[in-house]
Design a protein around this motif. Structure first.
Motif, PDB file in Angstrom:
ATOM      1  N   ASN A 393      33.996  14.744   2.084  1.00  0.00           N
ATOM      2  CA  ASN A 393      33.434  13.392   2.140  1.00  0.00           C
ATOM      3  C   ASN A 393      32.273  13.290   1.164  1.00  0.00           C
ATOM      4  O   ASN A 393      31.400  14.168   1.113  1.00  0.00           O
ATOM      5  CB  ASN A 393      32.957  13.062   3.553  1.00  0.00           C
ATOM      6  N   ILE A 394      32.260  12.210   0.389  1.00  0.00           N
ATOM      7  CA  ILE A 394      31.214  11.990  -0.610  1.00  0.00           C
ATOM      8  C   ILE A 394      30.520  10.669  -0.296  1.00  0.00           C
ATOM      9  O   ILE A 394      31.176   9.635  -0.144  1.00  0.00           O
ATOM     10  CB  ILE A 394      31.800  11.955  -2.033  1.00  0.00           C
ATOM     11  N   GLY A 395      29.215  10.709  -0.188  1.00  0.00           N
ATOM     12  CA  GLY A 395      28.436   9.511   0.104  1.00  0.00           C
ATOM     13  C   GLY A 395      27.512   9.164  -1.050  1.00  0.00           C
ATOM     14  O   GLY A 395      26.866  10.046  -1.632  1.00  0.00           O
ATOM     15  N   ILE A 396      27.445   7.895  -1.388  1.00  0.00           N
ATOM     16  CA  ILE A 396      26.590   7.411  -2.473  1.00  0.00           C
ATOM     17  C   ILE A 396      25.812   6.206  -1.954  1.00  0.00           C
ATOM     18  O   ILE A 396      26.380   5.297  -1.348  1.00  0.00           O
ATOM     19  CB  ILE A 396      27.419   7.000  -3.711  1.00  0.00           C
ATOM     20  N   LYS A 397      24.510   6.196  -2.209  1.00  0.00           N
ATOM     21  CA  LYS A 397      23.668   5.066  -1.798  1.00  0.00           C
ATOM     22  C   LYS A 397      22.648   4.778  -2.887  1.00  0.00           C
ATOM     23  O   LYS A 397      22.050   5.699  -3.460  1.00  0.00           O
ATOM     24  CB  LYS A 397      22.944   5.374  -0.485  1.00  0.00           C
ATOM     25  N   TYR A 398      22.458   3.498  -3.164  1.00  0.00           N
ATOM     26  CA  TYR A 398      21.432   3.093  -4.129  1.00  0.00           C
ATOM     27  C   TYR A 398      20.545   2.048  -3.478  1.00  0.00           C
ATOM     28  O   TYR A 398      21.017   1.024  -2.999  1.00  0.00           O
ATOM     29  CB  TYR A 398      22.058   2.514  -5.403  1.00  0.00           C
ATOM     30  N   GLU A 399      19.232   2.343  -3.459  1.00  0.00           N
ATOM     31  CA  GLU A 399      18.245   1.387  -2.958  1.00  0.00           C
ATOM     32  C   GLU A 399      17.489   0.809  -4.154  1.00  0.00           C
ATOM     33  O   GLU A 399      16.909   1.553  -4.951  1.00  0.00           O
ATOM     34  CB  GLU A 399      17.270   2.069  -1.999  1.00  0.00           C
ATOM     35  N   PHE A 400      17.479  -0.502  -4.281  1.00  0.00           N
ATOM     36  CA  PHE A 400      16.765  -1.143  -5.365  1.00  0.00           C
ATOM     37  C   PHE A 400      15.250  -1.054  -5.132  1.00  0.00           C
ATOM     38  O   PHE A 400      14.786  -0.773  -4.031  1.00  0.00           O
ATOM     39  CB  PHE A 400      17.191  -2.612  -5.487  1.00  0.00           C
ATOM     40  N   LYS A 401      14.495  -1.299  -6.185  1.00  0.00           N
ATOM     41  CA  LYS A 401      13.035  -1.265  -6.070  1.00  0.00           C
ATOM     42  C   LYS A 401      12.549  -2.325  -5.084  1.00  0.00           C
ATOM     43  O   LYS A 401      13.059  -3.450  -5.057  1.00  0.00           O
ATOM     44  CB  LYS A 401      12.393  -1.507  -7.441  1.00  0.00           C
ATOM     45  N   THR A 402      11.581  -1.938  -4.270  1.00  0.00           N
ATOM     46  CA  THR A 402      10.947  -2.873  -3.347  1.00  0.00           C
ATOM     47  C   THR A 402       9.665  -3.390  -3.974  1.00  0.00           C
ATOM     48  O   THR A 402       8.704  -2.633  -4.160  1.00  0.00           O
ATOM     49  CB  THR A 402      10.615  -2.180  -2.016  1.00  0.00           C
ATOM     50  N   ASN A 403       9.637  -4.640  -4.360  1.00  0.00           N
ATOM     51  CA  ASN A 403       8.415  -5.237  -4.903  1.00  0.00           C
ATOM     52  C   ASN A 403       7.439  -5.461  -3.752  1.00  0.00           C
ATOM     53  O   ASN A 403       7.722  -6.209  -2.817  1.00  0.00           O
ATOM     54  CB  ASN A 403       8.718  -6.556  -5.609  1.00  0.00           C
ATOM     55  N   LEU A 404       6.286  -4.807  -3.848  1.00  0.00           N
ATOM     56  CA  LEU A 404       5.354  -4.800  -2.719  1.00  0.00           C
ATOM     57  C   LEU A 404       3.922  -4.935  -3.225  1.00  0.00           C
ATOM     58  O   LEU A 404       3.495  -4.181  -4.110  1.00  0.00           O
ATOM     59  CB  LEU A 404       5.522  -3.507  -1.925  1.00  0.00           C
ATOM     60  N   THR A 405       3.201  -5.892  -2.686  1.00  0.00           N
ATOM     61  CA  THR A 405       1.791  -6.094  -3.012  1.00  0.00           C
ATOM     62  C   THR A 405       0.979  -6.053  -1.729  1.00  0.00           C
ATOM     63  O   THR A 405       1.318  -6.749  -0.753  1.00  0.00           O
ATOM     64  CB  THR A 405       1.559  -7.429  -3.725  1.00  0.00           C
ATOM     65  N   LEU A 406      -0.078  -5.240  -1.713  1.00  0.00           N
ATOM     66  CA  LEU A 406      -0.951  -5.117  -0.544  1.00  0.00           C
ATOM     67  C   LEU A 406      -2.209  -5.959  -0.759  1.00  0.00           C
ATOM     68  O   LEU A 406      -2.799  -5.936  -1.836  1.00  0.00           O
ATOM     69  CB  LEU A 406      -1.330  -3.660  -0.309  1.00  0.00           C
ATOM     70  N   THR A 407      -2.611  -6.668   0.290  1.00  0.00           N
ATOM     71  CA  THR A 407      -3.799  -7.521   0.229  1.00  0.00           C
ATOM     72  C   THR A 407      -4.863  -6.984   1.174  1.00  0.00           C
ATOM     73  O   THR A 407      -4.584  -6.676   2.335  1.00  0.00           O
ATOM     74  CB  THR A 407      -3.449  -8.972   0.609  1.00  0.00           C
ATOM     75  N   ASN A 408      -6.100  -6.889   0.675  1.00  0.00           N
ATOM     76  CA  ASN A 408      -7.207  -6.354   1.474  1.00  0.00           C
ATOM     77  C   ASN A 408      -7.715  -7.372   2.485  1.00  0.00           C
ATOM     78  O   ASN A 408      -7.876  -8.558   2.171  1.00  0.00           O
ATOM     79  CB  ASN A 408      -8.394  -5.979   0.579  1.00  0.00           C
ATOM     80  N   THR A 409      -7.999  -6.868   3.676  1.00  0.00           N
ATOM     81  CA  THR A 409      -8.826  -7.578   4.642  1.00  0.00           C
ATOM     82  C   THR A 409     -10.007  -6.671   4.927  1.00  0.00           C
ATOM     83  O   THR A 409      -9.856  -5.613   5.546  1.00  0.00           O
ATOM     84  CB  THR A 409      -8.060  -7.881   5.946  1.00  0.00           C
ATOM     85  N   THR A 410     -11.177  -7.071   4.445  1.00  0.00           N
ATOM     86  CA  THR A 410     -12.341  -6.192   4.458  1.00  0.00           C
ATOM     87  C   THR A 410     -13.430  -6.764   5.343  1.00  0.00           C
ATOM     88  O   THR A 410     -13.804  -7.939   5.212  1.00  0.00           O
ATOM     89  CB  THR A 410     -12.899  -6.020   3.026  1.00  0.00           C
ATOM     90  N   ALA A 411     -13.927  -5.936   6.253  1.00  0.00           N
ATOM     91  CA  ALA A 411     -15.050  -6.351   7.091  1.00  0.00           C
ATOM     92  C   ALA A 411     -16.267  -6.615   6.214  1.00  0.00           C
ATOM     93  O   ALA A 411     -16.494  -5.921   5.217  1.00  0.00           O
ATOM     94  CB  ALA A 411     -15.355  -5.281   8.136  1.00  0.00           C
ATOM     95  N   LYS A 412     -17.060  -7.611   6.561  1.00  0.00           N
ATOM     96  CA  LYS A 412     -18.204  -7.985   5.749  1.00  0.00           C
ATOM     97  C   LYS A 412     -19.166  -6.811   5.571  1.00  0.00           C
ATOM     98  O   LYS A 412     -19.588  -6.187   6.543  1.00  0.00           O
ATOM     99  CB  LYS A 412     -18.933  -9.166   6.389  1.00  0.00           C
ATOM    100  N   GLY A 413     -19.469  -6.527   4.310  1.00  0.00           N
ATOM    101  CA  GLY A 413     -20.401  -5.453   4.003  1.00  0.00           C
ATOM    102  C   GLY A 413     -19.822  -4.062   4.113  1.00  0.00           C
ATOM    103  O   GLY A 413     -20.556  -3.077   4.003  1.00  0.00           O
ATOM    104  N   LYS A 414     -18.486  -3.951   4.303  1.00  0.00           N
ATOM    105  CA  LYS A 414     -17.871  -2.645   4.495  1.00  0.00           C
ATOM    106  C   LYS A 414     -16.726  -2.406   3.514  1.00  0.00           C
ATOM    107  O   LYS A 414     -15.728  -1.784   3.839  1.00  0.00           O
ATOM    108  CB  LYS A 414     -17.381  -2.489   5.937  1.00  0.00           C
ATOM    109  N   GLY A 415     -16.907  -2.904   2.294  1.00  0.00           N
ATOM    110  CA  GLY A 415     -15.904  -2.707   1.254  1.00  0.00           C
ATOM    111  C   GLY A 415     -16.234  -1.582   0.309  1.00  0.00           C
ATOM    112  O   GLY A 415     -15.549  -1.372  -0.687  1.00  0.00           O
TER     113      GLY A 415
END
Length: 586
Positions: A393-415
């Motif tokens: 048995n031969i298995g092949i899988k291709y996952e495309f790139k996941t476009n991902l952007t992270l956004t900061n949530t920063t406590a005041k004065g703690k960045g």
């Protein structure tokens, strides 16, 4: 009146030579050091790499069956939902579930030879006692529909109870740079902890074209969550008498001295200019070509005036022989040149005082409290090929790139402040609302399994990740090759209900030395695993196993503020897993 002016000049010049010059020379070497604090903290990116098995950010340790043999790319069991979804059509018609958990424990060790650090070893622990994978599939006729939930990235926390070298080096180096002012060492309290989890929710459908070939199409929703907390506080300098003083207090005090020196230098420059102007009373009257002795001999200048002017020149560093040969014109230009030099010194000391005051703020207590969130979608396609009456048995899988952007949530004065704007407002490393690219690279997996007999089944697999095609910062300069993995495993069917398995996996990282950082570094690994499976009746199968990862350590030369050091990167990881597979097949 002229005697009073000359006396003031002499007193001021003496002060400048005995105090300001010393202070200026002591502080001049610290201008670069103060800039280095900001530069070093700016490079502190807490994007710790929490991936356990897989690429730089992707987890492929996604079932208890994998944990016992390290290769499942041609699986036709329920964990094929992740590893080989096109192979699900090989299941009997019915409903299938799988739930497994891994408990993973990792230690990160950094050994740093920077000579001014209090200690050379920094240790961080990464623990993931709960690392679950859940799969469901429904097979009917030529179709199979599947669902998966798993931590596709991250999944643990990294804690550095004593900080990391890149944060402590600025404090250590600053203490060394103030050695000439009585500083003999330092103390600091540094703590860093990061947590990361990328949840994956996958849906897809598989279809059997015929008995030998099947295809899959699906999509994964990725929900990314990171959090970072920490502090740098109680930075103190140890003095010669053994006492400690807060670094901000010390630096503010030196800054005040620098500012006072700047003001004294400005006063000295003004008086030196006055001395040059005073000599103009003779040079403007045609006596500029006379030496001091000639001016006195000709009755143009009194011996007291000569002594005062020559005294000033002696304080400038000229010898009596040089002064005796100097004309009044030359003496006047020397006074003016000294005024220019003192003006420059005043400006430099003023700028240094500003940097010291700013540095004192940076070396004060700081806290970090940041969360980062983002989401993306991963299209997935696959194919399964069965040959030799399903013995190959031969298995092949291709996952495309996941476009991902992270956004900061920063406590005041703690960045985490890394600098100051011209108006004095802080510049934070993690400003609230800022975005960071965190793409998950495309990946290809190819695997095969072959039944050598009723007892022995061999598995092989290959993975590659297109890291260089992501949108990561500096990807072209920090990554030379794509991450790749090679795995080989075997299953031994002891009875119809019980099997044992073992496997090995080699993972070759493609990063170059410039990628490696205190919290994010990638090393080539060799992994070994053992385990087994036991059927609890016709519907339940217990999966169990464990693996141990050996990381190839790497030592890289670094340079901080002109000081060369070596840093060694090491890791070790072990894990064990339990899982239960359930089926309601016709």
């Amino acid at each position: 009146m002229m005697l009073i002016i000359c006396t003031s000049i002499l007193i001021t010049i003496y002060f400048l030579c005995s105090y300001i010059k010393f202070l200026y020379l002591c502080l001049l070497t610290k201008i670069h050091t103060m800039k280095k604090i900001t530069i070093s903290l700016l490079s502190l990116m807490l994007m710790a790499n929490f991936a356990f098995a897989g690429g730089l950010v992707t987890n492929t340790n996604q079932s208890a069956a994998w944990a016992r043999m390290l290769v499942r790319d041609a699986s036709t069991s329920i964990d094929a939902v992740y590893y080989n979804p096109a192979g699900l059509v090989k299941l009997q018609d019915g409903f299938y579930l799988s739930l497994s958990n891994q408990s993973i424990f990792q230690t990160r060790t950094l050994t740093n030879t920077f000579p001014y650090l209090n200690h050379d070893e920094f240790t961080g622990t990464t623990n993931a006692p709960i690392f679950p994978s859940f799969y469901a599939a429904y097979k009917t006729g030529k179709w199979a529909f599947s669902f998966a939930f798993n931590p596709i990235g991250g999944g643990g926390s990294a804690e550095f109870a004593k900080g990391i070298p890149m944060v402590e080096m600025p404090v250590a180096n600053l203490a060394h740079s103030f050695a000439s002012m009585g500083v003999t060492g330092y103390s600091t309290d540094i703590y860093m902890k990061g947590q990361s989890i990328y949840y994956g929710l996958q849906l897809g459908a598989s279809y059997a074209i015929n008995d030998n070939i099947s295809l899959f199409a699906g999509v994964r929703f990725v929900d990314a969550n990171n959090s970072y907390v920490g502090h740098i506080k109680d930075n103190q300098f140890r003095l010669q008498d053994g006492s400690y003083v807060p670094v901000p207090d010390f630096m503010n005090n030196v800054g005040q001295q620098a500012q006072a020196g700047s003001e004294q230098a400005a006063t000295g420059a003004s008086l030196a200019t006055g001395g040059g102007d005073a000599l103009g009373n003779w040079t403007s009257q045609g006596a500029g070509g006379y030496t001091f002795d000639q001016a006195v001999a000709g009755g143009v200048m009194t011996p007291e005036q000569q002594a005062q002017f020559e005294g000033g020149l002696l304080q400038f560093g000229y010898t009596q022989e040089q002064i005796d040969a100097m004309t009044l014109d030359q003496a006047q230009q020397t006074y003016y040149a000294t005024a220019t030099s003192l003006t420059t010194m005043s400006e430099n000391l003023h700028n240094q005082s500003l940097q010291l005051f700013a540095g004192a703020k940076l070396m004060g207590d700081q806290e970090l409290d940041v969360t980062q969130k983002g989401y993306g979608f991963t299209p997935i396609i696959g194919a399964n090929i069965s040959l030799m009456d399903d013995n190959l048995n031969i298995g092949i899988k291709y996952e495309f790139k996941t476009n991902l952007t992270l956004t900061n949530t920063t406590a005041k004065g703690k960045g985490f402040v890394i600098g100051l704007n011209p108006d004095g407002t802080p510049i934070e490393m993690f400003p609230d609302g800022a975005e960071t690219n965190a793409d998950m690279p495309a990946m290809l997996s190819v695997g095969a399994k072959i039944n050598l007999s009723k007892v022995v089944t061999l598995h092989g697999g290959f993975h590659t990740y297109w890291d260089r095609k992501t949108g990561w910062a500096d990807v072209d300069t920090k990554i030379d090759n794509n991450f790749q993995e090679y795995a080989l495993g075997a299953e031994f069917h002891i009875t119809d209900r019980f099997l044992l398995s073992a496997g090995m996996l080699y993972a070759a990282t493609g990063v170059n030395p410039s990628y490696q950082g205190d919290l994010t570094y990638s090393l080539t690994t060799n992994t070994g695993a053992v385990g087994g499976a036991y059927k609890l009746g016709d519907r339940f199968t217990l999966q169990f196993g464990g693996y141990l990862v050996h990381y190839q350590s790497q030592t890289i030369q670094g340079n901080y503020d002109g000081t060369t050091y070596m840093q060694t990167y090491e890791k070790d990881l072990w894990a064990f897993s339990l899982g239960l597979d359930f089926n309601i097949a016709k």
